[in-house]
Design a protein around this motif. Structure first.
Motif, PDB file in Angstrom:
ATOM      1  N   ASP A 161      14.751   7.822  -0.783  1.00  0.00           N
ATOM      2  CA  ASP A 161      13.892   7.278   0.283  1.00  0.00           C
ATOM      3  C   ASP A 161      12.617   6.730  -0.332  1.00  0.00           C
ATOM      4  N   PRO A 162      12.067   5.652   0.249  1.00  0.00           N
ATOM      5  CA  PRO A 162      10.765   5.173  -0.232  1.00  0.00           C
ATOM      6  C   PRO A 162       9.720   6.277  -0.071  1.00  0.00           C
ATOM      7  N   VAL A 163       8.746   6.293  -0.970  1.00  0.00           N
ATOM      8  CA  VAL A 163       7.732   7.334  -0.886  1.00  0.00           C
ATOM      9  C   VAL A 163       6.356   6.681  -1.061  1.00  0.00           C
ATOM     10  N   VAL A 164       5.354   7.183  -0.328  1.00  0.00           N
ATOM     11  CA  VAL A 164       3.995   6.648  -0.443  1.00  0.00           C
ATOM     12  C   VAL A 164       3.155   7.629  -1.254  1.00  0.00           C
ATOM     13  N   LEU A 165       2.490   7.126  -2.285  1.00  0.00           N
ATOM     14  CA  LEU A 165       1.657   7.986  -3.133  1.00  0.00           C
ATOM     15  C   LEU A 165       0.212   7.531  -3.049  1.00  0.00           C
ATOM     16  N   ARG A 166      -0.672   8.516  -3.112  1.00  0.00           N
ATOM     17  CA  ARG A 166      -2.091   8.192  -3.121  1.00  0.00           C
ATOM     18  C   ARG A 166      -2.578   8.355  -4.552  1.00  0.00           C
ATOM     19  N   LEU A 167      -3.287   7.330  -5.060  1.00  0.00           N
ATOM     20  CA  LEU A 167      -3.748   7.373  -6.450  1.00  0.00           C
ATOM     21  C   LEU A 167      -5.163   7.931  -6.538  1.00  0.00           C
ATOM     22  N   TRP A 168      -5.565   8.203  -7.784  1.00  0.00           N
ATOM     23  CA  TRP A 168      -6.892   8.794  -8.019  1.00  0.00           C
ATOM     24  C   TRP A 168      -8.030   7.950  -7.445  1.00  0.00           C
ATOM     25  N   ASN A 169      -7.829   6.606  -7.402  1.00  0.00           N
ATOM     26  CA  ASN A 169      -8.918   5.731  -6.953  1.00  0.00           C
ATOM     27  C   ASN A 169      -8.805   5.386  -5.474  1.00  0.00           C
ATOM     28  N   ASP A 170      -8.081   6.266  -4.724  1.00  0.00           N
ATOM     29  CA  ASP A 170      -7.944   6.078  -3.283  1.00  0.00           C
ATOM     30  C   ASP A 170      -7.072   4.903  -2.895  1.00  0.00           C
ATOM     31  N   GLU A 171      -6.325   4.374  -3.856  1.00  0.00           N
ATOM     32  CA  GLU A 171      -5.373   3.324  -3.490  1.00  0.00           C
ATOM     33  C   GLU A 171      -4.051   3.980  -3.109  1.00  0.00           C
ATOM     34  N   TYR A 172      -3.263   3.259  -2.324  1.00  0.00           N
ATOM     35  CA  TYR A 172      -1.964   3.797  -1.904  1.00  0.00           C
ATOM     36  C   TYR A 172      -0.858   2.891  -2.416  1.00  0.00           C
ATOM     37  N   ILE A 173       0.208   3.503  -2.956  1.00  0.00           N
ATOM     38  CA  ILE A 173       1.356   2.689  -3.362  1.00  0.00           C
ATOM     39  C   ILE A 173       2.614   3.197  -2.669  1.00  0.00           C
ATOM     40  N   ARG A 174       3.493   2.250  -2.380  1.00  0.00           N
ATOM     41  CA  ARG A 174       4.804   2.647  -1.855  1.00  0.00           C
ATOM     42  C   ARG A 174       5.823   2.417  -2.969  1.00  0.00           C
ATOM     43  N   VAL A 175       6.587   3.445  -3.318  1.00  0.00           N
ATOM     44  CA  VAL A 175       7.555   3.355  -4.412  1.00  0.00           C
ATOM     45  C   VAL A 175       8.952   3.260  -3.806  1.00  0.00           C
ATOM     46  N   ILE A 176       9.659   2.177  -4.197  1.00  0.00           N
ATOM     47  CA  ILE A 176      11.023   1.973  -3.676  1.00  0.00           C
ATOM     48  C   ILE A 176      11.962   1.952  -4.872  1.00  0.00           C
ATOM     49  N   ASP A 177      12.902   2.852  -4.914  1.00  0.00           N
ATOM     50  CA  ASP A 177      13.852   2.910  -6.035  1.00  0.00           C
ATOM     51  C   ASP A 177      15.260   2.654  -5.521  1.00  0.00           C
ATOM     52  N   ARG A 178      16.023   1.828  -6.283  1.00  0.00           N
ATOM     53  CA  ARG A 178      17.428   1.549  -5.908  1.00  0.00           C
ATOM     54  C   ARG A 178      18.313   1.921  -7.097  1.00  0.00           C
ATOM     55  N   ARG A 179      19.271   2.771  -6.794  1.00  0.00           N
ATOM     56  CA  ARG A 179      20.171   3.181  -7.873  1.00  0.00           C
ATOM     57  C   ARG A 179      21.410   2.281  -7.832  1.00  0.00           C
ATOM     58  N   GLY A 180      21.757   1.696  -8.996  1.00  0.00           N
ATOM     59  CA  GLY A 180      22.918   0.810  -9.064  1.00  0.00           C
ATOM     60  C   GLY A 180      24.187   1.609  -9.275  1.00  0.00           C
ATOM     61  N   PRO A 181      25.354   0.917  -9.241  1.00  0.00           N
ATOM     62  CA  PRO A 181      26.629   1.639  -9.348  1.00  0.00           C
ATOM     63  C   PRO A 181      26.787   2.349 -10.703  1.00  0.00           C
ATOM     64  N   GLY A 182      26.197   1.805 -11.762  1.00  0.00           N
ATOM     65  CA  GLY A 182      26.334   2.434 -13.075  1.00  0.00           C
ATOM     66  C   GLY A 182      25.326   3.550 -13.315  1.00  0.00           C
ATOM     67  N   GLY A 183      24.481   3.824 -12.343  1.00  0.00           N
ATOM     68  CA  GLY A 183      23.501   4.897 -12.508  1.00  0.00           C
ATOM     69  C   GLY A 183      22.135   4.373 -12.913  1.00  0.00           C
ATOM     70  N   GLU A 184      22.028   3.060 -13.229  1.00  0.00           N
ATOM     71  CA  GLU A 184      20.725   2.514 -13.612  1.00  0.00           C
ATOM     72  C   GLU A 184      19.861   2.336 -12.351  1.00  0.00           C
ATOM     73  N   VAL A 185      18.523   2.313 -12.533  1.00  0.00           N
ATOM     74  CA  VAL A 185      17.631   2.289 -11.374  1.00  0.00           C
ATOM     75  C   VAL A 185      16.635   1.134 -11.489  1.00  0.00           C
ATOM     76  N   VAL A 186      16.495   0.394 -10.401  1.00  0.00           N
ATOM     77  CA  VAL A 186      15.432  -0.598 -10.318  1.00  0.00           C
ATOM     78  C   VAL A 186      14.312   0.022  -9.497  1.00  0.00           C
ATOM     79  N   SER A 187      13.089  -0.037 -10.017  1.00  0.00           N
ATOM     80  CA  SER A 187      11.988   0.617  -9.318  1.00  0.00           C
ATOM     81  C   SER A 187      10.924  -0.419  -8.964  1.00  0.00           C
ATOM     82  N   LEU A 188      10.512  -0.417  -7.689  1.00  0.00           N
ATOM     83  CA  LEU A 188       9.483  -1.348  -7.207  1.00  0.00           C
ATOM     84  C   LEU A 188       8.272  -0.536  -6.759  1.00  0.00           C
TER      85      LEU A 188
END
Ligand code: ADP
Length: 741
Positions: A161-188
């Motif tokens: 599932d996408p996850v939202v993280l708060r960084l040290w400088n008060d910025e927020y990032i949303r992390v989206i990871d997709r796992r491919g059929p071979g087990g490799e992962v693309v991370s945004l």
């Protein structure tokens, strides 16, 4: 051996040699030819091979150049791709199936704030470690270890599932990871700081709006309270003034003050209700209730206005339909009051009829169909939807003279929708309107009968109705017939006296038929037919209870008459009929009843005066406390029969006083009736929770005070009122009560 032989031998040998030579020569020749052919084939093969070599060489050269082109193309695409990936502001990274980073763009790496260790080759788990150890992310309520465990298990799931993280400088990032059929992962990684800030701003704005709305509701409730308190003085004093000797003009002025005050209160209630509905603050309070009675009560309240216009206001409740349902009776009454009130308001002549029918639906509820029909001005088709909008009224020459806020139908429709039902309309200008309510209500489990028919009807089989209004007369006849009686009807007292058949057991007189004095008529009929039971049907039961007894009636029944109201009245009648033995010596002196001892806790001097004047002549002893503390002390000292307790008072409010009185109470429960300017349902719950038994809303009305006294002390109050009436001039109660349309 001879020479010849030798010659011959040599010749043979030579010949053989020559033959051999020939043979060998032939063999040599053949071999030569074969060699020749072979050589030829070889040289052909060499030519072929040479050609092949040339073509292969050519092809090779071509391949080489293709490969170079392809390689160049790949390099170009790769460069462009990277360029693109580097250009986008979102972080992008690629991990192999061993969770090792293959590549990442600067935006991705920048999250790690220059940590050199984070680059292609680093493991995902190590990255998580660095994020927590270096304080790059804020794990929120989780410990760093728990956060890493959470992130790792998420990473290894099939579709993280996408996850939202708060960084040290008060910025927020949303992390989206997709796992491919071979087990490799693309991370945004998307930076969502701006939208989080926006969301926060929206939330703040919404909270501010809600706070403003709460403030608005509180303001309106407060305003309603503030307006009601002085209105109590205005309406109450006008009512009292109306009871004094006045000239025609003065009476008109006083009545105008009173009715304008009442109208203002209706408007305040409408605005208050509407704003509560708008704020979704209206909650239903379902409870078992008697639908027929609710409708009768509303019709009764409207009766004076209908009669003043010469309209017949009647109800037709299907006699086979159950009466008790679970619903919010207060809100249902409110809607009916609006519909019936409108019908009366917009009808100049003819009738208003409330019909109720119903049928059981599949879910065990009763699908009720309530219709309010009138013969009034009607509503054009193109306006029929509009009138349900707020503040909307049909603007026609024909109805410009009608007052109103234009909120009633809006409120009604929303209330009925809240109950899961709907309101519909069918109307024809000049002919009339029909407003209908479709509403499914669960029947109340238990249907208590107001009286046991056999008991109430014991010995009564023939009745005579006297009423000059044909519609209500017909309704009474129907109600009596439904109870199995044989019924005659007359429009005036004199016809009734003429037609009364011997054997008539019950006389029902409605109002003042043809201006007749009902008490005199009853007495005359009783003289003609000894043993006759007499009932008086009146619009205001609470008002007339004492008067009816004083006039010698055996009982009263509320008009318009229903079979249930009749059953009630008849059951009381047979209780009273269990008589003191005939000829028992009448006590020489009527015993003077002990007056009811009433305490009023009220701080406002005008309201004290209004109350004092309203109970004047009711034969009470009234004491006044000016705040809650005094009320508690007075209750302990005087032990009154009843307390009327204002809710808002200085020093100690009414609720607190009621709690203290209840806490100290040892004997019988003292009835405490709250008097409040808060007209909202929620206030009622708070009042009852504080230990009070009933409540009156300001402006208080004499009829309401009488109702409370009559209900709480049915015997004592009747006696006291009778005694008071004997010493007073004793006008029949002709005050009207309740909301007028
Ligand atoms: P109000 O009666 O306070 O103006 P309502 O919302 O109850 O507000 O009614 C809105 C309008 O609908 C009325 O002003 C009137 O024009 C029209 N209306 C409602 N009931 C009737 C009726 N029975 N006959 C004719 N017109 C009606």
């Amino acid at each position: 051996m001879t020479h010849l032989d030798r010659l011959a031998q040599e010749r043979r040998a030579r010949l053989a040699a020559e033959r051999m030579l020939e043979l060998k020569q032939a063999e040599l020749f053949a071999a030569n030819r074969q060699l020749d052919r072979h050589a030829k084939r070889l040289s052909e093969q060499i030519v072929e091979t040479r050609a092949e070599v040339v073509s292969v060489r050519n092809e090779n050269a071509r391949f080489k150049s293709d490969l170079t082109v392809a390689n160049q193309k790949i390099a170009l695409v790769e460069r462009r791709l990277w360029h693109t990936i580097e250009t986008i502001q979102d972080g992008f990274a690629f991990f192999d199936e061993q969770d090792v980073m293959i590549m990442a763009n600067q935006a991705y790496l920048s999250v790690f704030d220059g940590l050199e260790e984070v680059q292609p080759g680093v493991r995902y788990s190590r990255m998580l470690q660095l994020l927590t150890e270096e304080g790059i992310i804020d794990p929120g309520h989780l410990s760093p270890r728990a956060w890493r465990a959470f992130m790792l298990s998420r990473w290894h799931s099939e579709a993280p599932d996408p996850v939202v993280l708060r960084l040290w400088n008060d910025e927020y990032i949303r992390v989206i990871d997709r796992r491919g059929p071979g087990g490799e992962v693309v991370s945004l990684v998307l930076n969502i700081t701006a939208s989080v800030a926006n969301e926060q701003r929206l939330r703040d704005a919404q909270e501010r709006a809600e706070a403003a709305n709460r403030a608005k509701s509180a303001f309106l409730a407060n305003m309603s309270h503030e307006i009601r308190t002085p209105m109590n003085g205005v309406v109450g004093m006008a009512e009292l003034l109306g009871d004094t000797a006045l000239s025609e003009d003065q009476r008109l002025y006083v009545e105008t003050i009173r009715s304008s005050g009442e109208a203002l209160l209706v408007i305040i209630n409408d605005v208050l209700d509407f704003s509560k509905i708008e704020a979704d603050k209206v909650h239903l309070h379902p409870e078992p209730f008697d639908l027929e009675r609710a409708i009768q009560e509303v019709a009764r309240l409207m009766q004076p206005s209908a009669q003043a216009k010469g309209l017949a206001l009647t109800t037709d409740y299907d006699p086979y339909l159950a009466r008790r349902y679970v619903g919010d009776p207060g809100r249902i009454r409110q809607v009916l009051t609006n519909l019936i009130g409108n019908a009366v308001k917009f009808t100049a002549k003819g009738h208003v009829l409330v019909r109720v029918s119903g049928r059981a639906n599949d879910s065990g509820q009763m699908a009720l169909d309530i219709r309010v029909e009138d013969t009034g001005i009607g509503i054009p088709a193109d306006k029929q939807e509009m009138i349900f909008g707020e503040f909307s009224q049909v603007e026609l020459d024909s109805n410009r003279s009608f007052e109103g806020t234009g909120l009633g139908l809006t409120i009604s429709r929303r209330l009925i929708a809240l109950m899961g039902g709907e309101i519909w309309i069918s109307s024809e200008p000049g002919t009339g309107s029909c407003f209908g309510i479709r509403l499914a209500l669960p029947p109340a489990d238990h249907e208590p009968e107001t009286a046991e028919p056999a008991r109430g009807l014991r010995g009564i089989s023939r009745a005579l109705v006297v009423d000059d209004q044909s519609a209500s007369r017909a309704q009474s006849v129907q109600a009596l017939e439904l109870l199995g009686l044989t019924v005659q009807a007359a429009a005036t007292g004199s016809t009734a006296l003429e037609m009364a058949a011997p054997g008539t057991d019950l006389l029902l007189i409605e109002g003042f038929p043809g201006g007749d004095d009902p008490a005199g008529l009853a007495a005359a009929m009783r003289q003609a037919m000894p043993g006759l039971a007499t009932l008086w049907a009146v619009a205001d039961l609470a008002e007339a209870q004492a008067d009816a007894a004083a006039c010698g009636f055996d009982g009263v029944v509320q008009a318009p008459v229903t079979r249930h109201a009749l059953l009630d009245a008849l059951s009381h009648l047979s209780e009273r009929a269990a008589p003191p033995p005939q000829g028992a010596p009448a006590s020489a002196e009527p015993q003077q009843p002990k007056p009811l001892d009433v305490l009023l806790a009220e701080d406002n001097a005008t309201n004290q005066l209004v109350f004092r004047k309203m109970v004047d002549g009711l034969g009470l002893t009234l004491r006044i406390a000016t705040n809650g503390e005094e009320a508690v002390a007075e209750v302990a000292r005087l032990r009154p029969d009843l307390v009327f307790m204002d809710v808002s008072m200085p020093r100690m409010d009414g609720k607190q006083a009621a709690r203290l009185i209840r806490a100290a109470e040892t004997g019988a429960r003292l009835p405490i009736v709250a008097v409040t300017a808060h007209a909202m349902r929620e206030d009622r719950d708070g009042i009852l929770a504080a230990g009070m038994d009933d409540y009156l809303t300001k402006p208080i009305r004499k009829a309401e005070i009488k109702r409370i006294l009559g209900e709480r002390f049915p015997d004592r109050y009747a006696e006291v009122a009778e005694a008071a009436a004997r010493t007073n001039t004793g006008r029949f109660g002709e005050e009207s009560s309740g909301r007028k349309p």
